[in-house]
Design an enzyme around this catalytic site. Structure first.
Site, PDB file in Angstrom:
ATOM      1  N   TYR A 143      38.384  46.341  66.432  1.00 28.62           N
ATOM      2  CA  TYR A 143      39.367  47.424  66.590  1.00 28.62           C
ATOM      3  C   TYR A 143      39.985  47.822  65.247  1.00 28.62           C
ATOM      4  O   TYR A 143      40.588  48.877  65.123  1.00 28.62           O
ATOM      5  CB  TYR A 143      40.485  47.029  67.568  1.00 28.62           C
ATOM      6  N   LYS A 194      29.542  35.594  70.818  1.00 29.59           N
ATOM      7  CA  LYS A 194      28.139  35.962  71.024  1.00 29.59           C
ATOM      8  C   LYS A 194      27.357  35.552  69.775  1.00 29.59           C
ATOM      9  O   LYS A 194      26.867  36.384  69.020  1.00 29.59           O
ATOM     10  CB  LYS A 194      28.038  37.482  71.244  1.00 29.59           C
ATOM     11  N   ASP A 227      29.315  36.761  77.480  1.00 32.53           N
ATOM     12  CA  ASP A 227      28.808  37.385  78.716  1.00 32.53           C
ATOM     13  C   ASP A 227      28.722  36.358  79.842  1.00 32.53           C
ATOM     14  O   ASP A 227      29.061  36.640  81.001  1.00 32.53           O
ATOM     15  CB  ASP A 227      27.455  38.078  78.476  1.00 32.53           C
ATOM     16  N   ASP A 251      39.990  41.404  75.201  1.00 36.47           N
ATOM     17  CA  ASP A 251      40.487  42.586  75.907  1.00 36.47           C
ATOM     18  C   ASP A 251      39.837  42.656  77.290  1.00 36.47           C
ATOM     19  O   ASP A 251      40.497  42.827  78.319  1.00 36.47           O
ATOM     20  CB  ASP A 251      40.115  43.822  75.061  1.00 36.47           C
ATOM     21  N   ASP A 255      41.495  41.172  81.167  1.00 38.89           N
ATOM     22  CA  ASP A 255      41.666  42.098  82.301  1.00 38.89           C
ATOM     23  C   ASP A 255      40.882  41.611  83.515  1.00 38.89           C
ATOM     24  O   ASP A 255      41.347  41.714  84.659  1.00 38.89           O
ATOM     25  CB  ASP A 255      41.193  43.510  81.925  1.00 38.89           C
TER      26      ASP A 255
END
Ligand code: NAD
Length: 371
Positions: A143, A194, A227, A251, A255
Site C-alpha cells: 500500500y 507467500k 492462501d 487486510d 475481514d
C-alpha cells in the site's frame, strides 16, 4: 494510584454516539476508588474537524494524541464531506494519526460470543468460543511501496505498478508484537506469507524464524501460506491463536475472520506503535472497525459494543488493566446472554435496544460483576 491519559476523538456520525458510551464506562471506572484513574481530553477529527477548523485534524489535536496514553477514536466520514478537497477529507485525520504516531501494528481480534454463534456465516460448532488475534503490519508493504503509478507506454497501453516492499526491521518489530501477544494468550503464532512466489514472503519467513529463535523460543510458531490461511480460517478457525501477516494479506484475512463473529458493530481494533525507549509505553489508538454509518447516525440505533470492546483493548494494552478488560468482556457477554440486541445483531425472540440502553446495560452488568 496510576493515572492514564485518554484522548477521545469521537469524529462523525455514530462515532459520536458510541464514544459517549465509552465515557459512561470511564466514569464508572473513575468512581471505583481502588483502581487506576483516567484523565480525559477531547477533540474533534474528520468532517467535524473540517467544519470547525478547515482540516481533518488540527496540530493541537495531534499534540494531545502524542501525549496521551491511549487515543479512543470513533469513526469519520459521511456524505456531507464527499466534496471537500482530497487532502482534507475526513479519513485524512485518521491517516495522519496512524502516520505521525507510527502505528505499525494493527490488532484485530475475532471473538465469537456464544450468544451470537448462530449469527455467524459458519456453523455454531466451528465458531463458538472462537478467539483469534490477527496482527497486521500497517505502515509498510504494497500500500505504500514506491514506485506506485499508472504510466502510458509507447505503444499506448497503460501499465500499473504497486511495489511490495519490506525491510527486516519492519518484519522484526511486528513479529515481536505477535510473540508478545501470544505469550498472554494461547502461546501460538501462525506467520502467513507467500514465500513460494514472493521475495518479501521469503524475507518475512526468514526474519520471523530468526526473531522466534532469539526472542521467543517458548512460543509455538507455525509458518503458513497466506492462501492456505484463508482456507483454514473457514475450515477450522479454532486452530489459530495469533496470526501475524503483512499489510495486504492482513487486510483480507482480518475481514474474513471478522465476519465469522457476526456484525461490524461487534468488532474492535487497536493500532500500536513502537515501545518508547525510556518508558516502554507504546503510542496507541483504539477504534471500532466500522465507519460512521450515515444511514443510522443520530438515531440512537448504533451498536456501541465495538467501541466499548476497543476501550477494553485500551485497558489491556495501554493501561495494564487486564482484569478490568476481562470484566468488560464478561459484561458484554452477560448482556448478550440476557437477550439484549441492537438492530444490527437482532435475532428472533430477543429484545431490541438502542445505543444508550445497550451502554447502560453493560454498565449495569459491570456494577453487578464488581459488587
Ligand atoms: P459503515 O461501517 O459506516 O456502515 C456499513 C453498514 O453497517 C451500514 O449499514 C451501517 O448502518 C452498519 N453499521 C456499521 N456500524 C454499525 C454499528 N456500530 N451498529 C449498527 N450498524 C452498524 O461503512 P460505510 O457505510 O461503507 O461507510 C460510511 C462512512 O464511514 C463513509 O464515509 C466511510 O468512508 C466511513 N468509514 C470510516 C471508517 C473509519 O472511520 N475508520 C471506516 C470505514 C468507513
Amino acid at each position: 494510584m496510576t493515572t492514564h491519559a485518554l484522548l477521545l476523538l469521537p469524529g462523525d456520525g455514530i462515532g459520536i454516539e458510541t464514544i459517549a458510551e465509552v465515557e459512561r464506562l470511564i466514569a464508572f471506572f473513575n468512581a471505583r476508588s481502588n483502581k487506576g484513574k483516567f484523565t480525559v481530553e477531547r477533540d474533534v477529527v474528520g468532517g467535524t474537524a473540517y467544519d470547525a477548523h478547515g482540516v481533518a485534524i488540527t496540530d493541537a489535536a495531534m499534540a494531545k494524541a502524542q501525549k496521551a496514553d491511549a487515543v479512543m477514536f470513533g469513526a469519520v466520514g459521511g456524505p456531507k464531506w464527499d466534496k471537500v478537497p482530497y487532502e482534507h477529507r475526513p479519513e485524512a485525520g485518521l491517516l495522519r494519526l496512524r502516520k505521525d504516531l507510527d502505528l505499525f501494528a494493527n490488532l484485530r481480534p475475532a471473538i465469537c460470543y456464544p450468544a451470537l454463534a448462530d449469527a455467524s456465516s459458519l456453523k455454531r460448532e466451528l465458531v463458538e468460543g472462537l478467539d483469534i488475534m490477527i496482527v497486521r503490519e500497517l505502515t509498510g508493504g504494497v500500500y505504500f511501496g514506491e514506485p506506485k503509478e499508472i504510466v502510458t507506454l509507447e505503444n499506448g497501453e497503460r501499465r500499473a505498478v504497486d511495489t511490495q516492499l519490506y525491510t527486516s526491521r519492519e518484519i522484526e518489530r511486528i513479529a515481536k508484537v505477535a510473540f508478545d501477544l501470544a505469550r498472554k494468550r494461547g502461546n501460538k503464532v501462525h506467520s502467513a506469507e507467500k514465500r513460494n512466489v514472493m521475495k518479501t514472503g521469503v524475507l518475512w519467513n526468514q526474519v520471523v524464524t530468526e526473531v522466534h529463535k532469539s526472542y521467543a523460543p517458548d512460543v509455538k510458531l507455525e509458518h503458513i501460506l497466506a492462501d492456505n490461511c484463508a482456507m483454514q480460517l473457514i475450515r477450522n478457525p479454532k486452530q489459530f491463536d495469533v496470526i501475524v501477516t503483512d499489510n495486504l494479506f492482513g487486510d483480507v484475512l482480518s475481514d474474513e475472520a471478522a465476519m465469522m463473529t457476526g456484525s461490524l458493530g461487534m468488532l474492535p481494533s487497536a493500532s500500536l506503535g513502537a515501545p518508547d525507549a525510556k518508558t516502554g509505553k507504546r503510542k496507541a489508538l483504539y477504534e471500532p472497525v466500522h465507519g460512521s454509518a450515515p444511514d443510522i447516525a443520530g438515531k440512537g440505533l448504533a451498536n456501541p459494543i465495538a467501541t466499548i470492546a476497543s476501550f477494553g483493548m485500551a485497558l489491556r494494552y495501554s493501561c495494564d488493566m487486564g482484569a478490568e478488560a476481562d470484566l468488560i468482556d464478561k459484561a458484554i457477554s452477560s448482556v448478550l446472554d440476557k437477550g439484549l440486541r441492537t438492530g444490527d445483531i437482532m435475532q428472533p425472540g430477543m429484545t431490541q435496544v438502542g445505543t444508550t440502553q445497550m451502554g447502560r446495560a453493560i454498565e449495569a452488568a459491570l456494577k453487578a460483576l464488581t459488587a
